[in-house]
Write a protein that holds these residues in place. Structure first.
Motif, PDB file in Angstrom:
ATOM      1  N   ASN A   1       0.800  -1.348  -0.018  1.00 52.01           N
ATOM      2  CA  ASN A   1      -0.104  -0.047   0.086  1.00 52.01           C
ATOM      3  C   ASN A   1       0.936   1.181   0.178  1.00 52.01           C
ATOM      4  O   ASN A   1       0.628   2.241   0.778  1.00 52.01           O
ATOM      5  N   GLU A   2       2.021   1.335  -0.508  1.00 54.27           N
ATOM      6  CA  GLU A   2       3.090   2.236  -0.763  1.00 54.27           C
ATOM      7  C   GLU A   2       2.380   3.624  -1.072  1.00 54.27           C
ATOM      8  O   GLU A   2       2.773   4.602  -0.780  1.00 54.27           O
ATOM      9  N   GLU A   3       1.431   3.636  -1.787  1.00 51.66           N
ATOM     10  CA  GLU A   3       0.822   4.901  -2.416  1.00 51.66           C
ATOM     11  C   GLU A   3       0.176   5.443  -1.312  1.00 51.66           C
ATOM     12  O   GLU A   3       0.146   7.005  -1.540  1.00 51.66           O
ATOM     13  N   ALA A   4      -0.341   4.990  -0.344  1.00 51.53           N
ATOM     14  CA  ALA A   4      -0.848   5.819   0.806  1.00 51.53           C
ATOM     15  C   ALA A   4       0.192   6.626   1.336  1.00 51.53           C
ATOM     16  O   ALA A   4      -0.301   7.696   2.287  1.00 51.53           O
ATOM     17  N   VAL A   5       1.405   6.398   1.526  1.00 51.31           N
ATOM     18  CA  VAL A   5       2.423   7.095   2.227  1.00 51.31           C
ATOM     19  C   VAL A   5       2.399   8.349   1.630  1.00 51.31           C
ATOM     20  O   VAL A   5       2.859   9.437   2.237  1.00 51.31           O
ATOM     21  N   LEU A   6       1.952   8.666   0.419  1.00 50.00           N
ATOM     22  CA  LEU A   6       2.070  10.079  -0.339  1.00 50.00           C
ATOM     23  C   LEU A   6       1.212  11.048   0.317  1.00 50.00           C
ATOM     24  O   LEU A   6       1.354  12.379   0.181  1.00 50.00           O
ATOM     25  N   THR A   7       0.415  10.570   1.106  1.00 45.37           N
ATOM     26  CA  THR A   7      -0.775  11.775   2.105  1.00 45.37           C
ATOM     27  C   THR A   7      -0.270  11.779   3.592  1.00 45.37           C
ATOM     28  O   THR A   7      -1.028  12.394   4.246  1.00 45.37           O
ATOM     29  N   THR A   8       0.636  11.092   3.955  1.00 45.84           N
ATOM     30  CA  THR A   8       0.930  10.968   5.364  1.00 45.84           C
ATOM     31  C   THR A   8       1.613  12.393   5.762  1.00 45.84           C
ATOM     32  O   THR A   8       2.318  13.208   4.881  1.00 45.84           O
ATOM     33  N   MET A   9       1.952  12.661   7.010  1.00 43.63           N
ATOM     34  CA  MET A   9       2.466  13.704   7.628  1.00 43.63           C
ATOM     35  C   MET A   9       3.912  13.607   7.447  1.00 43.63           C
ATOM     36  O   MET A   9       4.382  14.920   6.891  1.00 43.63           O
ATOM     37  N   ASP A  10       4.699  12.695   7.184  1.00 46.01           N
ATOM     38  CA  ASP A  10       5.831  12.636   6.852  1.00 46.01           C
ATOM     39  C   ASP A  10       6.378  13.372   5.648  1.00 46.01           C
ATOM     40  O   ASP A  10       7.372  13.949   5.534  1.00 46.01           O
ATOM     41  N   ILE A  11       5.463  12.826   4.453  1.00 44.97           N
ATOM     42  CA  ILE A  11       5.741  13.453   2.912  1.00 44.97           C
ATOM     43  C   ILE A  11       4.941  14.726   2.887  1.00 44.97           C
ATOM     44  O   ILE A  11       5.955  15.493   2.304  1.00 44.97           O
ATOM     45  N   VAL A  12       4.058  14.999   3.497  1.00 45.66           N
ATOM     46  CA  VAL A  12       3.326  16.228   3.112  1.00 45.66           C
ATOM     47  C   VAL A  12       3.875  17.366   4.032  1.00 45.66           C
ATOM     48  O   VAL A  12       3.621  18.487   3.324  1.00 45.66           O
ATOM     49  N   HIS A  13       3.979  17.254   5.220  1.00 46.95           N
ATOM     50  CA  HIS A  13       4.128  18.025   6.201  1.00 46.95           C
ATOM     51  C   HIS A  13       5.801  18.499   6.751  1.00 46.95           C
ATOM     52  O   HIS A  13       6.332  19.454   6.450  1.00 46.95           O
ATOM     53  N   ASP A  14       6.309  17.253   6.971  1.00 46.35           N
ATOM     54  CA  ASP A  14       7.535  17.374   7.696  1.00 46.35           C
ATOM     55  C   ASP A  14       8.828  17.542   6.504  1.00 46.35           C
ATOM     56  O   ASP A  14       8.807  16.728   5.469  1.00 46.35           O
ATOM     57  N   GLY A  15       9.594  18.500   6.997  1.00 42.80           N
ATOM     58  CA  GLY A  15      10.951  18.566   6.152  1.00 42.80           C
ATOM     59  C   GLY A  15      11.688  17.266   6.227  1.00 42.80           C
ATOM     60  O   GLY A  15      11.636  16.532   7.163  1.00 42.80           O
TER      61      GLY A  15
END
Length: 425
Positions: free
Chosen positions: A247-261
């Motif tokens: 389910n790797e595609e779901a990581v694209l909407t996580t805080m790590d990818i979307v928000h954190d530097g």
């Protein structure tokens, strides 16, 4: 070429709210977490395995370095960089960035896991001593920590050439210690190679199950066959990693990818903390074998199954709703409208608690520790740490959602009062 002047002068609207203890945390965490990794590995190998023993059991200087460990680590990262670049799987777009663009990401992590598995089976078939990973654990961790620091320095320096819109909102405070720790640039790339996305699910996560397998092979060397407890730990954690990559595609909407530097916090977490602390149960079982009855094993399997079911079903429901709210599986779910145009789920799994996926995660974490018995605290480090992590992450989510959705979020909280544990928290 000189650093972008706007990037140097840019001040985030979030710079007054610093996370993880601000500057003090940015100084202490990069010092104490690497020491914690080495401490936990060392304790897992001691006969008493006591985390409360003082002075603590620490490795001697001659056990900290092995050139083979550096070769193995760099070879492993290089292998997965190559697999990342292979034209396997599909390509997906991330969320819209502040400049209106979307980045593209290869969805081929599961292919990388499968190819890694085949290569490992070939090595075992050829007689490679995979159990030697047990002896290499400490020097491997030292190398991973060193690579994390060096990579973080590179990321911090290169961020000054990034345009202002490419910087993370919370990582451009002007405080070099804090910005180095939290990460200045949101999506650092070399060409199309996304450095944060690569590290998030590839070398460290897959490396975790490889270390587990090495511990299993070491147990075979010592006792002739793997124990039931070791098999359960390996299977449970392999399922978790395989699910994440499937389910790797779901990581694209996580805080790590979307928000954190992408700074030391994520680099160290991805490359050192995850593979070397999440594998503690398997390392513990090498030195402290546990007898497990079939009835006890069945109960633990059931607990992991319930946790996985909640985790997967709730995440799938959320991801499906984000992709297509009109899909038959989510179209009838009750929602609350927000001023942003998005809608908040208040029924289904997300009407039970605000983070049902965290609940499933914690049930699985407990199931991973139970095969290690109750005589030592060390195997339960993961579930204790993960509980603290998820409560902290939930608090971060809460603050961001309240700022984003305003009154709609207050309405949502009244409809769904429990955060993680129904009727408890």
């Amino acid at each position: 070429m000189r650093p972008n002047s706007q990037g140097l002068k840019h001040k985030s609207s979030h710079d007054t709210e610093r996370e993880f203890g601000g500057t003090l945390g940015a100084i202490c965490i990069p010092v104490f977490l690497p020491l914690t990794v080495l401490f936990l590995i060392s304790v897992s190998r001691c006969p008493e395995a006591s985390v409360l023993k003082w002075p603590p059991s620490l490795p001697s200087a001659d056990h900290l370095w092995d050139p083979l460990a550096l070769v193995v680590l760099l070879g492993w990262i290089s292998l997965h960089a190559l697999l990342y670049l292979m034209p396997l799987g599909k390509v997906s777009e991330g969320l819209v960035l502040r400049d209106g663009t979307r980045l593209k990401y290869p969805i081929n992590g599961f292919h990388g896991l499968c190819i890694s598995g085949v290569l490992l089976l070939l090595l075992v078939g050829l007689g490679a001593p995979l159990g030697y990973l047990f002896e290499l654990l400490v020097p491997l961790a030292v190398c991973a920590i060193a690579v994390s620091f060096l990579f973080s320095v590179y990321l911090y320096i290169r961020s000054f050439w990034a345009p202002s819109h490419a910087l993370a909102l919370g990582g451009n405070t002007g405080n070099p210690l804090y910005d180095f720790f939290i990460g200045r640039e949101l999506n650092p790339r070399i060409g199309n190679f996304d450095l944060k996305y690569f590290c998030e699910l590839r070398p460290g996560l897959i490396g975790w199950v490889v270390i587990n397998l090495g511990m299993l092979m070491k147990e075979v060397e010592l006792r002739g066959s793997p124990s039931l407890a070791m098999i359960l730990v390996n299977c449970f954690q392999l399922l978790y990693v395989a699910d994440a990559l499937w389910n790797e595609e779901a990581v694209l909407t996580t805080m790590d990818i979307v928000h954190d530097g992408f700074g030391f916090m994520l680099v160290f977490g991805d490359l050192a903390w995850v593979p070397f602390t999440y594998s503690l149960q398997a390392a513990f079982l090498v030195v402290h074998p546990q007898a497990l009855s079939f009835l006890g094993a069945a109960a633990i399997i059931a607990l992991n199954g319930v946790g996985y079911y909640i985790f997967r079903k709730s995440n799938s429901q959320k991801n499906q709703f984000r992709r297509d709210p009109s899909h038959p599986s989510v179209a009838r779910l009750e929602t609350i409208a927000t001023a942003t145009g998005k809608r908040l789920l208040v029924s289904g799994w997300w009407g039970l608690v605000r983070h049902p996926n965290y609940l499933g995660d914690l049930l699985m974490a407990l199931a991973w520790s139970l095969p290690c018995g109750f005589s030592h605290l060390l195997p339960y480090f993961y579930v204790i740490y993960f509980t603290i992590l998820l409560i902290h992450r939930e608090d971060r989510d809460e603050r961001q959602c309240r700022a984003k959705y305003g009154l709609a979020w207050d309405t949502y909280c009244r409809r769904v009062p429990y955060r993680i544990f129904p009727y408890v928290y």
